[in-house]
Design a protein around this motif. Structure first.
Motif, PDB file in Angstrom:
ATOM      1  N   ALA A  76       0.941  -0.935   0.219  1.00 21.57           N
ATOM      2  CA  ALA A  76       0.266   0.157  -0.140  1.00 21.57           C
ATOM      3  C   ALA A  76       0.296   1.153   0.518  1.00 21.57           C
ATOM      4  CB  ALA A  76      -0.990   0.239   1.538  1.00 21.57           C
ATOM      5  N   PRO A  77       1.561   1.270  -0.958  1.00 17.40           N
ATOM      6  CA  PRO A  77       2.203   2.492  -0.604  1.00 17.40           C
ATOM      7  C   PRO A  77       1.994   3.383  -1.067  1.00 17.40           C
ATOM      8  CG  PRO A  77       2.715   1.212  -2.967  1.00 17.40           C
ATOM      9  CD  PRO A  77       1.635   0.385  -2.171  1.00 17.40           C
ATOM     10  N   GLN A  78       2.267   4.923  -1.196  1.00 19.84           N
ATOM     11  CA  GLN A  78       2.443   6.185  -1.468  1.00 19.84           C
ATOM     12  C   GLN A  78       1.530   6.302  -3.275  1.00 19.84           C
ATOM     13  OE1 GLN A  78       1.411   7.445   1.195  1.00 19.84           O
ATOM     14  NE2 GLN A  78       1.729   9.281   0.200  1.00 19.84           N
ATOM     15  N   LEU A  79       2.422   5.723  -4.457  1.00 18.22           N
ATOM     16  CA  LEU A  79       2.570   5.685  -5.911  1.00 18.22           C
ATOM     17  C   LEU A  79       2.652   3.642  -6.007  1.00 18.22           C
ATOM     18  CD1 LEU A  79       2.386   7.035  -8.075  1.00 18.22           C
ATOM     19  CD2 LEU A  79       4.653   7.595  -8.178  1.00 18.22           C
ATOM     20  N   TYR A  80       1.552   3.540  -6.466  1.00 19.02           N
ATOM     21  CA  TYR A  80       1.798   2.299  -7.123  1.00 19.02           C
ATOM     22  C   TYR A  80       1.917   2.585  -8.466  1.00 19.02           C
ATOM     23  CZ  TYR A  80       1.406  -2.813  -8.616  1.00 19.02           C
ATOM     24  OH  TYR A  80       1.548  -4.608  -9.101  1.00 19.02           O
ATOM     25  N   ILE A  81       3.022   2.034  -9.468  1.00 19.00           N
ATOM     26  CA  ILE A  81       3.414   1.909 -11.010  1.00 19.00           C
ATOM     27  C   ILE A  81       3.174   0.794 -11.727  1.00 19.00           C
ATOM     28  CG2 ILE A  81       4.672   2.867 -13.403  1.00 19.00           C
ATOM     29  CD1 ILE A  81       5.699   4.763 -11.047  1.00 19.00           C
ATOM     30  N   ALA A  82       1.750  -0.009 -12.100  1.00 16.74           N
ATOM     31  CA  ALA A  82       1.851  -1.220 -12.683  1.00 16.74           C
ATOM     32  C   ALA A  82       2.258  -0.876 -14.516  1.00 16.74           C
ATOM     33  CB  ALA A  82       0.298  -1.456 -12.586  1.00 16.74           C
ATOM     34  N   VAL A  83       2.843  -1.557 -15.353  1.00 18.55           N
ATOM     35  CA  VAL A  83       3.034  -1.717 -15.963  1.00 18.55           C
ATOM     36  C   VAL A  83       3.433  -2.898 -16.528  1.00 18.55           C
ATOM     37  CG1 VAL A  83       5.511  -1.188 -17.374  1.00 18.55           C
ATOM     38  CG2 VAL A  83       5.061  -0.153 -15.716  1.00 18.55           C
ATOM     39  N   GLY A  84       2.361  -3.437 -18.183  1.00 20.13           N
ATOM     40  CA  GLY A  84       1.774  -4.431 -19.040  1.00 20.13           C
ATOM     41  C   GLY A  84       0.882  -5.142 -17.667  1.00 20.13           C
ATOM     42  N   ILE A  85       0.398  -4.989 -16.967  1.00 17.62           N
ATOM     43  CA  ILE A  85      -0.206  -5.397 -15.974  1.00 17.62           C
ATOM     44  C   ILE A  85      -1.349  -5.051 -16.228  1.00 17.62           C
ATOM     45  CG2 ILE A  85      -0.933  -5.516 -13.821  1.00 17.62           C
ATOM     46  CD1 ILE A  85       1.953  -5.598 -12.615  1.00 17.62           C
TER      47      ILE A  85
ATOM     48  N   TYR B 205      -3.840   7.845 -12.530  1.00 16.69           N
ATOM     49  CA  TYR B 205      -3.095   8.745 -13.460  1.00 16.69           C
ATOM     50  C   TYR B 205      -3.041   7.268 -14.834  1.00 16.69           C
ATOM     51  CZ  TYR B 205      -3.173  12.286 -10.716  1.00 16.69           C
ATOM     52  OH  TYR B 205      -3.284  13.812 -10.368  1.00 16.69           O
ATOM     53  N   GLY B 206      -4.165   7.400 -16.080  1.00 18.76           N
ATOM     54  CA  GLY B 206      -3.252   5.742 -16.970  1.00 18.76           C
ATOM     55  C   GLY B 206      -3.021   6.594 -18.204  1.00 18.76           C
TER      56      GLY B 206
ATOM     57  N   VAL C 268      -2.254   6.374  -4.645  1.00 19.19           N
ATOM     58  CA  VAL C 268      -1.847   7.010  -5.989  1.00 19.19           C
ATOM     59  C   VAL C 268      -1.606   5.729  -6.651  1.00 19.19           C
ATOM     60  CG1 VAL C 268      -1.033   8.234  -7.703  1.00 19.19           C
ATOM     61  CG2 VAL C 268      -1.932   9.357  -5.204  1.00 19.19           C
ATOM     62  N   ILE C 269      -2.367   5.502  -7.978  1.00 19.76           N
ATOM     63  CA  ILE C 269      -2.066   4.059  -8.763  1.00 19.76           C
ATOM     64  C   ILE C 269      -1.977   5.075 -10.328  1.00 19.76           C
ATOM     65  CG2 ILE C 269      -2.780   2.268 -10.019  1.00 19.76           C
ATOM     66  CD1 ILE C 269      -4.054   1.359  -6.991  1.00 19.76           C
ATOM     67  N   VAL C 270      -0.917   4.865 -11.094  1.00 21.43           N
ATOM     68  CA  VAL C 270      -0.758   4.519 -12.136  1.00 21.43           C
ATOM     69  C   VAL C 270      -0.866   3.624 -13.423  1.00 21.43           C
ATOM     70  CG1 VAL C 270       1.398   5.900 -13.709  1.00 21.43           C
ATOM     71  CG2 VAL C 270       1.095   6.729 -11.808  1.00 21.43           C
ATOM     72  N   ALA C 271      -1.392   3.492 -13.900  1.00 23.90           N
ATOM     73  CA  ALA C 271      -1.043   2.463 -14.824  1.00 23.90           C
ATOM     74  C   ALA C 271      -0.753   2.307 -16.292  1.00 23.90           C
ATOM     75  CB  ALA C 271      -2.721   1.739 -15.076  1.00 23.90           C
ATOM     76  N   ILE C 272      -0.167   1.907 -16.625  1.00 21.81           N
ATOM     77  CA  ILE C 272       0.900   1.896 -18.380  1.00 21.81           C
ATOM     78  C   ILE C 272       0.276   0.315 -19.227  1.00 21.81           C
ATOM     79  CG2 ILE C 272       2.418   2.362 -19.906  1.00 21.81           C
ATOM     80  CD1 ILE C 272       4.126   3.887 -17.542  1.00 21.81           C
TER      81      ILE C 272
END
Ligand SMILES: Cc1cc2nc3c(=O)[nH]c(=O)nc-3n(C[C@H](O)[C@H](O)[C@H](O)COP(=O)(O)OP(=O)(O)OC[C@H]3O[C@@H](n4cnc5c(N)ncnc54)[C@H](O)[C@@H]3O)c2cc1C
Ligand SMILES: Cc1cc2nc3c(=O)[nH]c(=O)nc-3n(C[C@H](O)[C@H](O)[C@H](O)COP(=O)(O)OP(=O)(O)OC[C@H]3O[C@@H](n4cnc5c(N)ncnc54)[C@H](O)[C@@H]3O)c2cc1C
Lengths: 249, 313
Positions: free
Chosen positions: B250-259, B292-293, B274-278
Motif C-alpha cells: 500500500a505505497p504512496q505511489l504504485y506504478i503498474a506496467v504491462g499488467i 492516472y492512466g 495513487v495508482i498509475v497504469a501504463i
C-alpha cells in the motif's frame, strides 16, 4: 504410500463477487462453484506422486454440503482413487475442519496429507497448519516443490524473502502454493470412470467431532471502491501530475 | 487485557511489520509485551524495547528458533502466550506458518489478516481477495490474530524503554529441519514497506526488460514488484509477486506496467494512495482503478518516464 488430499468447494475464481444488500454475506445463489485452485494443485501433486510410483493410493476428502461431491468427483476424475464426503451444512470454520480432517487421518493413516495453502473465499490460510498441530506432524506450508525421499519429504517453500527448503519426517502435512505444478484437465473417459469410484459419506458425529462456531460474522460489506481517474496524454503530463497534483514524487 | 506481539525479524533486525502489529495491539488496548524468538537475536530485542508502547520484551534465544520453524515456534508461542488475552503477529509468511498451530494447540480459532480493530473481540478483515470486507467477532478467551501490516500505521521505532527478559522455554519438536534457502538479494527497499512500487506484468515479455523498471526505480528509490504472470513465466523471482497470494502493498505511489489488472492482482495493491497504469490496451481493467492512466506501448513509455523523472527529481 497413501496420500490424503483435502479439497474445498468455493466460488469459481473467475466470478465477480457481490456482497448481499443486507450485508449478511456474499451472494452465492446461482453462482458458479468450483474446486479451490490451491486444492486442484494438491490433487495434481498427489497424482504425480502416484505416477512416479511413490504413492499407491490417493484418498480425497471434502467437508461441506452435499454439493461438495461434485468437487470430489472432479478429483476422482483427475486420478484420485477414493472419496470421503463429510456432510456438514452451514459454516465449518478452520479449526473444526482441521478436527474433522484429524479424525480422517487417524482412520486412514496416510503418509502424506496435501492441502491448499488457502481457500480463495475466506482467504484464511489456517487449516493445514491447524491439522499439523492437532496430529503432531511437521508441516511444509506454501510448497513450490515436494520431493519424497524414503521416510522424509523435502519441501521447498515460497517465503517472504525468497525460497526455503525444509526436511520433514513422514507422516507430514504439505500445503500447496501456486507454482508447485500446473493441474491437468480431466478427460471425458476419466470423468465417466470417476462416477464408479467409491465415495463414502459420513457426518461430523460419526467422526466424534462437534461443530462449534467460535467466530461470528457480524457483517460483510463491499470494499470502498476506487474509481477510475484520468487518462494522461503522454509521459510528460504524467510526471507533471505526479509531482504537482498528486505530490507523490 | 494483556497482549503478546510476536516480533517478525531475521535475527539481526526487527521488521517494520512488527511496528504495525504493535499499532494494532494499541488499538485493542492493554499492556503490550513483545516476544522475540530466534537465534543470536539480541539486537532485535534491543530494537523491540525501543518501540513506542511496549511494556516488556521477552527473548527466547535458541538454535531451535533460528530458522523460525513452525512446529517449534508454535509450541513456544502457545506456552508463553497462554496467559495473555491476545496473541498477535504479522500476516507475513512466518506468521501465517506458525500462528494457526498456536491457535490449534490452544483450541481457539484464529482471525486472519485483520485490517482494523473494532473492539477487543471484533475485527475487520478482507475476504474473497478483498472483494468483500467482513467484520468478525470471536468468542474465544484467547484471541489469536494475524495482522495485515498495511492496515495499521507503524508506531514510532524509537522512544520506548521496555525491560528485556530472557525466556528459557526450549521447544524442539524434532519434526522438521532446515535444509537451505535462496534469498533474493537486493539493495532496493523492501516491497512491503517501500513508499513507491513499480511493478511489471506479462507485457514486459522477459526478465531482461525488467532492467527498464530497475532504472526507473533507481530514480524514484522505489521497490519492484510483479504480477503472477510475470513470476510464473520466470521473468522474476517469486518474492516479487504482488496480489491475493503474493505480497500486499500500500505505497504512496504504485506504478503498474504491462499488467492487465486481474482481481487477484488488485487484491494486493488497491489500497495504494495513487495508482498509475501504463498499458497499451485502453480497455485493460487496471484503468478502472488507476488515478492516472497512460495508454501507450511500455517499451516507449518506460524509457521516457525515466528521462522525464530525471528532469524533475
Ligand atoms: C463472511 C465469512 C467470514 C468468515 N470468517 C472466518 C474467519 O474469520 N475465520 C474462520 O476460521 N472462518 C471464517 N469463515 C468460515 C470459512 O468460510 C471456512 O469455511 C472455514 O474457515 C474453513 O476453511 P478455510 O477457508 O479457513 O480454509 P483455509 O485454511 O484457507 O484452506 C486451506 C485448505 O484447507 C482445506 N480445506 C478447508 N476447508 C475444507 C473443507 N471444507 N473441506 C475439505 N478441505 C478443506 C483445503 O485443502 C484448503 O485449500 C467465514 C465464513 C464467512 C462466510
Ligand atoms: C488462485 C489464484 C491466485 C492468484 N494470485 C495472484 C496474485 O497474487 N498476483 C497476481 O498478479 N496474479 C494472481 N493471479 C493471476 C491473475 O488472475 C492474472 O492471471 C495475472 O495477474 C495476470 O498478470 P498480468 O496482468 O501480468 O498478465 P496479463 O493479464 O496477460 O496482462 C498483460 C497486460 O500487458 C499489456 N501489455 C502487453 N504488451 C504491452 C506493451 N508493449 N505495452 C504496454 N502494455 C502491454 C496487455 O495489454 C495486458 O493488459 C492469481 C490467479 C488465481 C487463479
Amino acid at each position: 504410500m497413501k496420500v490424503l488430499v483435502a479439497v474445498k468447494r468455493v466460488i469459481d475464481y473467475n466470478v465477480k463477487v457481490r456482497v448481499k444488500p443486507d450485508n449478511t454475506g456474499v451472494d452465492l445463489a446461482n453462482v458458479k462453484m468450483a474446486m479451490n485452485p490451491f486444492c486442484e494443485i494438491a490433487v495434481e501433486e498427489a497424482v504425480r506422486l502416484k505416477e512416479k510410483g511413490i504413492a499407491n493410493e490417493i484418498v480425497v476428502v471434502s467437508i461441506g454440503p452435499k454439493a461438495c461431491q461434485e468437487q470430489i468427483r472432479t478429483a476422482l476424475a483427475l486420478g484420485a482413487d477414493r472419496g470421503i464426503h463429510i456432510e456438514a451444512d452451514g459454516d465449518v470454520q478452520s479449526l473444526d475442519a482441521a478436527k474433522l480432517l484429524k479424525a480422517v487421518v487417524e482412520k486412514e493413516e496416510p503418509k502424506l496429507v496435501i492441502l491448499g495453502k488457502q481457500s480463495i473465499d475466506s482467504d484464511n490460510n489456517q487449516t493445514g497448519q491447524m491439522l499439523a498441530a492437532l496430529t503432531g506432524m511437521g508441516q511444509g506450508t506454501f510448497a513450490s516443490e515436494v520431493v519424497v525421499d524414503g521416510e522424509k519429504v523435502n519441501v521447498t517453500r515460497e517465503v517472504d524473502g525468497g525460497l526455503m527448503t525444509l526436511s520433514l519426517n513422514l507422516p507430514a502435512i504439505v500445503t500447496t502454493d501456486l507454482r508447485l505444478n500446473e493441474p491437468r484437465y480431466a478427460s471425458l473417459p476419466n470423468i465417466m470412470k470417476a462416477k464408479k469410484k467409491p465415495l463414502d459419506t459420513m457426518s461430523p458425529a460419526d467422526l466424534g467431532v462437534e461443530i462449534a462456531s467460535r467466530l461470528t460474522t457480524l457483517k460483510v460489506e463491499a470494499p470502498a471502491g476506487r474509481s477510475a481517474g484520468v487518462k494522461v496524454a503522454d509521459v510528460a503530463e504524467l510526471v507533471d501530475k505526479l509531482k504537482n497534483e498528486a505530490k507523490v514524487i | 487485557m494483556s497482549i503478546l506481539v510476536i516480533a517478525e525479524h531475521d535475527n539481526s533486525s526487527l521488521k517494520q511489520a512488527t511496528l504495525s502489529v504493535v499499532a494494532a495491539a494499541k488499538a485493542i488496548g492493554g499492556d503490550i509485551d513483545v516476544l522475540v524468538a530466534g537465534e543470536n537475536c539480541g539486537a532485535v530485542a534491543e530494537a523491540a524495547a525501543k518501540a513506542e508502547g511496549v511494556a516488556k520484551v521477552l527473548v527466547a534465544d535458541n538454535a531451535a528458533y533460528g530458522h523460525f520453524l513452525g512446529e517449534n515456534l508454535g509450541e513456544l508461542v502457545a506456552e508463553v502466550g497462554k496467559g495473555y488475552s491476545h496473541i498477535l503477529s504479522s500476516a507475513g509468511t512466518t506468521g501465517k506458518d506458525f500462528m494457526p498451530r498456536v491457535a490449534a494447540l490452544l483450541d481457539v480459532a484464529q482471525v486472519s489478516d485483520i485490517i482494523r480493530v473494532e473492539s477487543e473481540d471484533t475485527f475487520v478483515r478482507p475476504i474473497y481477495a478483498g472483494n468483500a470486507i467482513a467484520t468478525v467477532k470471536t468468542s474465544d478467551s484467547i484471541k489469536v490474530v494475524t495482522v495485515r501490516p498495511t492496515g495499521f500505521d507503524p508506531v514510532a521505532a524509537e522512544g520506548g524503554s521496555a525491560s528485556v527478559e530472557q525466556v528459557d522455554v526450549v521447544k524442539d519438536a524434532g519434526l522438521s529441519s532446515f535444509v537451505g534457502e535462496q534469498k533474493a538479494e537486493s539493495d532496493r527497499p523492501d516491497l512491503a514497506s517501500a513508499g513507491i512500487v513499480i511493478s511489471g506484468g506479462r507485457g514486459m515479455q522477459n526478465g531482461d526488460n525488467f532492467k527498464m523498471l530497475e532504472q526507473v526505480a533507481d530514480v524514484l528509490g522505489a521497490g519492484i514488484g510483479a504480477s503472477r504472470a510475470a513470476v510464473d513465466a520466470g521473468f522474476v523471482p517469486n518474492d516479487m509477486q504482488v496480489g491475493q497470494t503474493g505480497k500486499i502493498v500500500a505505497p504512496q505511489l504504485y506504478i503498474a506496467v504491462g499488467i492487465s489488472g486481474a482481481i487477484q492482482h488488485l487484491a494486493g495493491m488497491s489500497d495504494s494512495k495513487v495508482i498509475v497504469a501504463i498499458n497499451k490496451d485502453e480497455e485493460a481493467p487496471i484503468f478502472q482503478v488507476a488515478d492516472y492512466g497512460l495508454v501507450a506501448d511500455l517499451f516507449e513509455a518506460v524509457p521516457q518516464l525515466e528521462e522525464e523523472l530525471k528532469k524533475v527529481l
